[in-house]
Design a protein around this motif. Structure first.
Motif, short mmCIF file in Angstrom:
data_model
loop_
_atom_site.label_atom_id
_atom_site.label_comp_id
_atom_site.label_asym_id
_atom_site.label_seq_id
_atom_site.Cartn_x
_atom_site.Cartn_y
_atom_site.Cartn_z
N SER A 14 0.82 -1.21 0.00
CA SER A 14 0.00 0.00 0.00
C SER A 14 0.86 1.26 0.00
O SER A 14 0.50 2.26 -0.63
N ALA A 15 1.99 1.22 0.71
CA ALA A 15 2.89 2.38 0.74
C ALA A 15 3.44 2.68 -0.65
O ALA A 15 3.52 3.84 -1.07
N ARG A 61 -11.90 -3.42 -2.60
CA ARG A 61 -11.49 -4.34 -1.53
C ARG A 61 -11.59 -3.66 -0.17
O ARG A 61 -11.65 -2.43 -0.08
N GLY A 62 -11.58 -4.47 0.86
CA GLY A 62 -11.65 -3.97 2.23
C GLY A 62 -10.27 -3.86 2.86
O GLY A 62 -9.29 -3.56 2.18
N LEU A 63 -10.22 -4.12 4.16
CA LEU A 63 -8.98 -4.03 4.94
C LEU A 63 -8.35 -2.64 4.84
O LEU A 63 -7.14 -2.50 4.73
N CYS A 64 -9.20 -1.62 4.88
CA CYS A 64 -8.69 -0.24 4.85
C CYS A 64 -9.40 0.60 5.91
O CYS A 64 -9.73 1.76 5.69
N GLY A 65 -9.64 -0.02 7.05
CA GLY A 65 -10.24 0.71 8.17
C GLY A 65 -11.67 1.14 7.86
O GLY A 65 -12.45 0.43 7.25
N ALA A 66 -11.98 2.38 8.28
CA ALA A 66 -13.32 2.91 8.11
C ALA A 66 -13.46 3.71 6.81
O ALA A 66 -14.41 4.48 6.65
N PHE A 67 -12.52 3.52 5.89
CA PHE A 67 -12.50 4.31 4.65
C PHE A 67 -13.81 4.21 3.89
O PHE A 67 -14.45 5.22 3.58
N ASN A 68 -14.24 3.01 3.58
CA ASN A 68 -15.48 2.83 2.81
C ASN A 68 -16.71 3.18 3.64
O ASN A 68 -17.66 3.77 3.13
N ALA A 78 -2.91 9.53 6.52
CA ALA A 78 -3.73 9.18 7.68
C ALA A 78 -5.07 9.90 7.70
O ALA A 78 -5.88 9.67 8.58
N LEU A 79 -5.31 10.78 6.74
CA LEU A 79 -6.52 11.60 6.79
C LEU A 79 -7.16 11.71 5.41
O LEU A 79 -6.50 12.05 4.43
N GLN A 80 -8.46 11.40 5.37
CA GLN A 80 -9.25 11.58 4.16
C GLN A 80 -10.52 12.35 4.53
O GLN A 80 -11.09 12.12 5.60
N GLU A 81 -10.95 13.23 3.66
CA GLU A 81 -12.16 14.02 3.90
C GLU A 81 -13.29 13.45 3.05
O GLU A 81 -13.17 13.39 1.83
N ALA A 120 -5.44 4.90 3.58
CA ALA A 120 -6.20 4.28 4.67
C ALA A 120 -5.77 2.84 4.91
O ALA A 120 -5.66 2.39 6.05
N ARG A 121 -5.51 2.11 3.81
CA ARG A 121 -5.08 0.72 3.97
C ARG A 121 -3.69 0.63 4.60
O ARG A 121 -3.43 -0.23 5.44
N MET A 122 -2.79 1.52 4.19
CA MET A 122 -1.45 1.51 4.78
C MET A 122 -1.52 1.80 6.28
O MET A 122 -0.87 1.13 7.09
N THR A 123 -2.34 2.78 6.65
CA THR A 123 -2.50 3.13 8.07
C THR A 123 -3.13 1.98 8.85
O THR A 123 -2.69 1.66 9.96
#
Length: 298
Positions: free
Chosen positions: A29-30, A87-94, A186-189, A251-254
């Protein structure tokens, strides 16, 4: 006791295997984030400037030239575009993007949804699964699962073209896009933006209500706008996708970094528990040996 020690060893091995996976996913992801971040950082100023120019033009011209994409009309039929990852495994992104979509359906498009006039275009598998499960009264007119992995212009342009055609022919009176805007790793709006009709500049830019831009059109106004406006709207939609892709990788990397840290903490706790159990086992065995020797000596 030996059974308990074996179980703990098995759990330690399992956590170690999981940690290797999360570490690998973090590194992947990085690498993807670096490329996606460069793409959106380079594109955003260009797309934002084009979008502002579009709003300015449509805010300051009159007549048929502005009617195609800037005309506001009663909203009886609407379209909601939901952009998530595949795909998932990216925290609360979706989840956060889907909350924005739910808020739009229950707020801005509540009446349209209840009357069955809402259409949904999900971009990404998570959006498609959620819309199919959650919005029973809405019509899913197309899904673009897999589009996030092939964001070349020829693939992306199909979606905005479909939206613009739908708005021009009256299939949709309003189009909103829900997506995640990339800030940093680490931050998405989470965004819910009106795509069509194009918002007037004075409606969103403070202090520019009376601003008038003097444009000279060559060739004529209508001919130029027929080519300029679709091009800007296509670029704007591609920016949404680039933003969302960079946000997904961030988000996935974090999330994978946090999962790796949690695995390390869990492994340390298990090792301590294992050592305590092993010490108890040794102490018990020694006590039995000493007790047996004492009994034989007696």
């Amino acid at each position: 006791m030996s059974g308990q020690l074996k179980e703990i060893r098995g759990r330690i091995t399992s956590v170690q295997s999981t940690q290797k996976i999360t570490k690998a996913m973090k590194m992947v992801s990085a690498a993807k984030l670096r490329k996606a971040q460069n793409a959106i950082v380079e594109m955003r100023p260009y797309a934002d400037r084009l979008n502002k120019m579009l709003m300015n033009i449509l805010s300051n011209i009159e007549g048929d030239a502005s009617s195609s994409y800037g005309a506001e009309r009663p909203v009886e039929k609407a379209c909601l575009v939901i952009i998530t990852s595949d795909r998932g495994l990216c925290g609360a992104f979706n989840t956060n993007v889907l909350k924005k979509a739910t808020a739009a359906v229950s707020g801005k498009y509540a009446d349209v949804y209840e009357k069955g006039g809402l259409s949904i275009i999900p971009v990404g598998k998570k959006a498609f699964d959620f819309a199919k499960r959650r919005f029973e009264k809405a019509q899913i007119i197309e899904d673009y699962v897999g589009l996030n992995s092939k964001l070349e212009w020829e693939n992306v342009v199909e979606v905005p073209n479909r939206l613009m055609d739908g708005f021009k022919d009256g299939t949709f009176d309003s189009i909103t896009v829900c997506y995640s805007k990339f800030k940093n790793a680490a931050l998405q709006e989470n965004m819910s933006v009106q795509y069509l009709p194009v918002e007037k500049l004075e409606a969103i830019v403070e202090g520019e209500k009376n601003a008038k831009s003097d444009y000279i059109f060559e060739p004529d106004k209508v001919t130029l706008l027929e080519h300029l406006v679709p091009s800007i709207l296509q670029t704007t939609f591609q920016k949404f996708l680039f933003d969302n892709r960079a946000g997904e990788h961030g988000a996935r990397m974090t999330a994978m970094d946090k999962a790796t840290e949690n695995a390390e903490d869990l492994m340390n706790d298990l090792k301590i528990f294992y050592n305590k159990a092993r010490q108890e086992s040794i102490t018990k065995e020694l006590s039995e040996i000493v007790g047996g020797a004492a009994a034989l000596g007696g």
